[in-house]
Motif scaffolding. Structure first.
Motif, PDB file in Angstrom:
ATOM      1  N   LYS A 186       0.847  -1.204   0.000  1.00  0.00           N
ATOM      2  CA  LYS A 186       0.000   0.000   0.000  1.00  0.00           C
ATOM      3  C   LYS A 186       0.877   1.247   0.000  1.00  0.00           C
ATOM      4  O   LYS A 186       0.579   2.235  -0.661  1.00  0.00           O
ATOM      5  N   LYS A 219       2.499   1.832  -3.426  1.00  0.00           N
ATOM      6  CA  LYS A 219       1.494   2.272  -4.399  1.00  0.00           C
ATOM      7  C   LYS A 219       1.171   3.758  -4.199  1.00  0.00           C
ATOM      8  O   LYS A 219       0.889   4.479  -5.144  1.00  0.00           O
ATOM      9  N   ALA A 278      -0.508   6.847 -11.509  1.00  0.00           N
ATOM     10  CA  ALA A 278      -0.413   6.194 -12.814  1.00  0.00           C
ATOM     11  C   ALA A 278      -1.690   6.231 -13.637  1.00  0.00           C
ATOM     12  O   ALA A 278      -2.797   6.192 -13.097  1.00  0.00           O
ATOM     13  N   ASN A 308      -9.951   6.117 -16.400  1.00  0.00           N
ATOM     14  CA  ASN A 308     -10.986   5.244 -15.837  1.00  0.00           C
ATOM     15  C   ASN A 308     -11.719   5.937 -14.696  1.00  0.00           C
ATOM     16  O   ASN A 308     -11.150   6.108 -13.615  1.00  0.00           O
ATOM     17  N   PHE A 309     -12.972   6.334 -14.966  1.00  0.00           N
ATOM     18  CA  PHE A 309     -13.747   7.031 -13.932  1.00  0.00           C
ATOM     19  C   PHE A 309     -15.198   6.590 -13.982  1.00  0.00           C
ATOM     20  O   PHE A 309     -15.641   5.969 -14.940  1.00  0.00           O
ATOM     21  N   TYR A 310     -15.951   6.971 -12.920  1.00  0.00           N
ATOM     22  CA  TYR A 310     -17.394   6.711 -12.915  1.00  0.00           C
ATOM     23  C   TYR A 310     -18.083   7.782 -13.733  1.00  0.00           C
ATOM     24  O   TYR A 310     -18.010   8.957 -13.391  1.00  0.00           O
ATOM     25  N   LEU A 360     -20.507  10.336 -12.009  1.00  0.00           N
ATOM     26  CA  LEU A 360     -19.998  11.218 -10.955  1.00  0.00           C
ATOM     27  C   LEU A 360     -19.281  12.423 -11.560  1.00  0.00           C
ATOM     28  O   LEU A 360     -18.771  12.355 -12.671  1.00  0.00           O
ATOM     29  N   LYS A 411     -12.502  12.507  -5.238  1.00  0.00           N
ATOM     30  CA  LYS A 411     -12.641  12.231  -3.800  1.00  0.00           C
ATOM     31  C   LYS A 411     -12.452  10.737  -3.533  1.00  0.00           C
ATOM     32  O   LYS A 411     -11.826  10.349  -2.541  1.00  0.00           O
ATOM     33  N   ILE A 412     -13.032   9.898  -4.417  1.00  0.00           N
ATOM     34  CA  ILE A 412     -12.873   8.452  -4.265  1.00  0.00           C
ATOM     35  C   ILE A 412     -11.394   8.086  -4.323  1.00  0.00           C
ATOM     36  O   ILE A 412     -10.878   7.343  -3.484  1.00  0.00           O
ATOM     37  N   ILE A 413     -10.699   8.651  -5.309  1.00  0.00           N
ATOM     38  CA  ILE A 413      -9.277   8.328  -5.473  1.00  0.00           C
ATOM     39  C   ILE A 413      -8.459   8.860  -4.295  1.00  0.00           C
ATOM     40  O   ILE A 413      -7.559   8.182  -3.799  1.00  0.00           O
ATOM     41  N   ASN A 421      -9.476   9.118  -1.286  1.00  0.00           N
ATOM     42  CA  ASN A 421      -9.691   8.189  -0.173  1.00  0.00           C
ATOM     43  C   ASN A 421      -8.874   6.913  -0.339  1.00  0.00           C
ATOM     44  O   ASN A 421      -8.336   6.386   0.629  1.00  0.00           O
ATOM     45  N   ILE A 422      -8.802   6.414  -1.575  1.00  0.00           N
ATOM     46  CA  ILE A 422      -7.994   5.215  -1.804  1.00  0.00           C
ATOM     47  C   ILE A 422      -6.527   5.506  -1.498  1.00  0.00           C
ATOM     48  O   ILE A 422      -5.825   4.705  -0.898  1.00  0.00           O
ATOM     49  N   LYS A 423      -6.071   6.680  -1.918  1.00  0.00           N
ATOM     50  CA  LYS A 423      -4.666   7.027  -1.689  1.00  0.00           C
ATOM     51  C   LYS A 423      -4.422   7.546  -0.285  1.00  0.00           C
ATOM     52  O   LYS A 423      -3.282   7.901   0.047  1.00  0.00           O
ATOM     53  N   ASN A 424      -5.499   7.628   0.502  1.00  0.00           N
ATOM     54  CA  ASN A 424      -5.372   8.093   1.875  1.00  0.00           C
ATOM     55  C   ASN A 424      -4.804   9.502   1.953  1.00  0.00           C
ATOM     56  O   ASN A 424      -3.945   9.799   2.774  1.00  0.00           O
ATOM     57  N   HIS A 437      -8.797  15.712   1.021  1.00  0.00           N
ATOM     58  CA  HIS A 437      -9.589  16.262  -0.081  1.00  0.00           C
ATOM     59  C   HIS A 437      -9.164  17.683  -0.453  1.00  0.00           C
ATOM     60  O   HIS A 437      -9.538  18.188  -1.515  1.00  0.00           O
ATOM     61  N   LYS A 495     -12.880   2.680   5.826  1.00  0.00           N
ATOM     62  CA  LYS A 495     -12.419   3.416   4.645  1.00  0.00           C
ATOM     63  C   LYS A 495     -13.047   2.813   3.385  1.00  0.00           C
ATOM     64  O   LYS A 495     -13.529   3.535   2.515  1.00  0.00           O
ATOM     65  N   GLN A 529     -19.483   6.461  -1.469  1.00  0.00           N
ATOM     66  CA  GLN A 529     -19.270   7.565  -2.408  1.00  0.00           C
ATOM     67  C   GLN A 529     -19.717   7.192  -3.817  1.00  0.00           C
ATOM     68  O   GLN A 529     -20.129   8.048  -4.593  1.00  0.00           O
ATOM     69  N   PHE A 544     -16.343   0.277 -16.437  1.00  0.00           N
ATOM     70  CA  PHE A 544     -15.683   1.587 -16.271  1.00  0.00           C
ATOM     71  C   PHE A 544     -14.186   1.422 -16.058  1.00  0.00           C
ATOM     72  O   PHE A 544     -13.462   2.409 -15.972  1.00  0.00           O
ATOM     73  N   THR A 569     -12.786   0.677 -13.389  1.00  0.00           N
ATOM     74  CA  THR A 569     -12.428   1.332 -12.132  1.00  0.00           C
ATOM     75  C   THR A 569     -11.811   0.357 -11.128  1.00  0.00           C
ATOM     76  O   THR A 569     -11.035   0.794 -10.278  1.00  0.00           O
ATOM     77  N   PHE A 627      -5.789  -3.540  -3.056  1.00  0.00           N
ATOM     78  CA  PHE A 627      -5.380  -4.854  -3.526  1.00  0.00           C
ATOM     79  C   PHE A 627      -6.621  -5.654  -3.844  1.00  0.00           C
ATOM     80  O   PHE A 627      -7.730  -5.270  -3.478  1.00  0.00           O
TER      81      PHE A 627
END
Lengths: 302, 257
Positions: free
Chosen positions: A71, A74, A79, A85-87, A90, A97-99, A101-104, A107, B3, B10, B85, B87, B97
């Motif tokens: 983690k 990454k 990259a 690639n998006f929703y 949205l 915001k989603i990304i 959160n994934i990347k911690n 905002h 999380k 979201q 998508f 995603t 992961f």
């Protein structure tokens, strides 16, 4: 300098039987702008897909920053692989915001990255309303979230109009100016030459050549010679250390000089062997010709 | 974990498909509950009989079991969307992961299961209170274990759907395969196999969680069929849910994204 990415002996065969990668070994040094160059289907995206954890390698290994994938590693990489690639339903901000959160990451970074790519005005528009150029730029913004040390971009200017291409290249240069390492896959030699400091050329999943861009592209000048006794010259050529490659073109010979030799050295060598050249022309090769030379040349000089 | 749930919310909350399917689910359940209370049998409206506590919980969860397919389809749409998508791919590039992808979708399963169970409980309470004269808290919730059985069943249905989603990746094909398996393939197997064996098949185990009200009466007429009772079915159902989770992860792990 430390290596950001090390790839060792990576191989991958797709279920259809295509050998996409064949024992690829590469190193990307910190701070470089590394161009991964090759025709379509040469294995660029496969390579990036494997090191980004979305494709499985059959053999070989890789590490980022000298560490196995985690983690944390990454989070240090931003990259884009193939397409943005998006929703679609949205907005730009919601997607980011989603990304984030994934990347911690916070905002509060979203506005600055949207400003960097020039999408701040459209931040509340749904992604599906975006033009291709805007989608690419949003993907760049997403990659920049979390202030990554390395940016991996796969064909970032593909499908863009000339203005879009110029804008994306400008952003890349701007980012590189901040000392980030950039790995850029492209099938355009022109793009690699304009943007990159280092390059690797792939063909059919094999590494053809790797090194500094100026080293690879500068010493590959062609020399065209004619002589009264063409047959004698032709017979002599394989023995000359100054020549790395040659072919006959009607009644002239087209040579590629080996590294560190000039046309003067070549002329002298012929003269010593009693062959007088009637004509000697140095031709700066076009980028396309150099590219074709690299991918048709079977020897790899690293 | 929180999380991952936050990320899923979201995506879900602004997604119209999510709300539409939940609305259809609620509307169907409400419609059935309402319509069956207005059937007149022998000159007597059935409402007051059907909605007596504690029997109402068993009856309602049996009715609701038919609409689990909708919840399964919702989950398939959510997963195949992520493939369409691309995603999932981007999430893995950005920091997740493969195990996180499966875990996120199981969090959605849990969420949707709880929402469906809540809707069921509310409808039960409203109709039950309307048609019962003497209500005590003890009476209200006696038999409410059937609601918990329903929750397990809904989670089970959605787990199978999720596996089809991860396995097939294309929405139309995944939905058809899911319906085909649950409604055609497994019933055919049941038909061919001995009851002692097929009572342990996934769809049979899940449907045993919400038995048809009055099955006892039928059994007297047609001879007993061997099926697990709800209490017996809980453990195999949970084992199946665990198995589908593991298979979904395995499918993701061995394939390219």
């Amino acid at each position: 300098m430390a290596n950001v990415l090390e790839i060792l002996n990576l191989s991958k065969k797709y279920p259809g039987g295509v050998q996409a990668l064949n024992a690829l070994t590469l190193e990307v040094a910190e701070g470089s702008i590394y161009g991964l160059l090759g025709p379509n289907g040469s294995g660029k995206t496969t390579t990036l897909g494997i090191v980004l954890d979305v494709l499985r390698a059959d053999q070989g290994s890789f590490n980022w920053f000298g560490l196995p994938l985690s983690k944390e590693t990454k989070r240090r990489i931003g990259a884009i692989l193939e397409t943005p690639n998006f929703y679609p339903y949205l907005s730009a901000t919601q997607n980011l915001k989603i990304i984030a959160n994934i990347k911690n990451t916070g905002h509060q970074e979203i506005e600055p990255v949207l400003r960097t790519v020039g999408l701040l005005q459209r931040r509340n528009s749904a992604y599906k309303e975006f033009s291709l150029g805007m989608k690419q730029r949003l993907a760049l913004a997403a990659a920049l979230l979390g202030n990554p040390q390395v940016l991996v971009l796969d064909e970032p200017t593909n499908g863009l109009d000339p203005q879009g291409i110029a804008e994306v290249r400008e952003i890349i240069k701007q980012v590189a100016g901040q000392g980030k390492t950039i790995i850029l896959a492209s099938h355009l030699l022109d793009e690699v030459q304009k943007v990159c400091t280092h390059m690797a050329v792939l063909q059919a999943g094999k590494l053809k050549i790797a090194g500094r861009v100026d080293a690879i592209l500068a010493h590959q000048d062609q020399v065209i010679i004619r002589a009264e006794n063409l047959a004698a010259a032709l017979a002599l050529l394989p023995q000359l250390p100054q020549v790395s490659n040659f072919r006959q073109d009607n009644n002239s010979l087209v040579l590629t000089l080996a590294n560190n030799f000039t046309s003067t050295d070549l002329n002298q060598a012929f003269f010593q062997q009693g062959i007088i050249l009637s004509e000697l022309t140095v031709r700066k090769k076009s980028l396309e010709a150099q590219f074709l030379d690299i991918i048709t040349n079977t020897t790899t000089n690293q | 974990m929180s999380k991952l749930l936050q990320i899923e919310l979201q995506k879900l909350l602004p997604y119209r498909t999510f709300w539409v399917i939940l609305f259809i689910y609620s509307a169907f359940l409400l419609l059935f509950a309402y319509a069956s209370s207005h059937i007149t049998i022998n000159g007597q409206q059935s409402g007051s009989q059907i909605y007596q506590f504690p029997g109402i919980w068993m009856k309602l969860s049996y009715v609701a079991s038919y609409f689990n397919l909708l919840l399964g389809i919702l989950l398939i749409i959510l997963i195949t969307d992520e493939y369409a998508f691309r995603t999932f791919r981007q999430h893995v590039i950005d920091g997740l992961f493969r195990k996180d992808l499966v875990a996120s979708k199981y969090l959605v399963i849990l969420l949707v299961g709880l929402i469906a169970t809540t809707i069921l409980t509310l409808i039960g309470l409203v109709f039950g209170i309307t048609y019962n004269q003497h209500i005590t808290p003890g009476l209200l919730f006696s038999g409410s274990m059937h609601v918990v059985y329903y929750l397990v069943q809904a989670i089970g249905y959605m787990s199978i759907a999720v596996l089809f989603g991860f396995l097939i990746r294309k929405n139309g094909l995944a939905i058809i395969s899911f319906l085909g398996y649950t409604k055609i393939v497994e019933p055919l197997i049941h038909w061919r196999l001995n009851d002692n064996l097929d009572q342990y098949f996934p769809m049979k185990v899940l449907s045993s969680l919400t038995p048809m009200p009055g099955q006892e009466v039928l059994d007297v007429l047609t001879g007993p069929t061997s099926a697990l009772n709800p209490q017996q079915a809980v453990l195999p159902a949970i084992l199946y849910i665990g198995l589908f989770y593991a298979l979904a992860y395995l499918v993701l792990k061995v394939r390219d994204l």
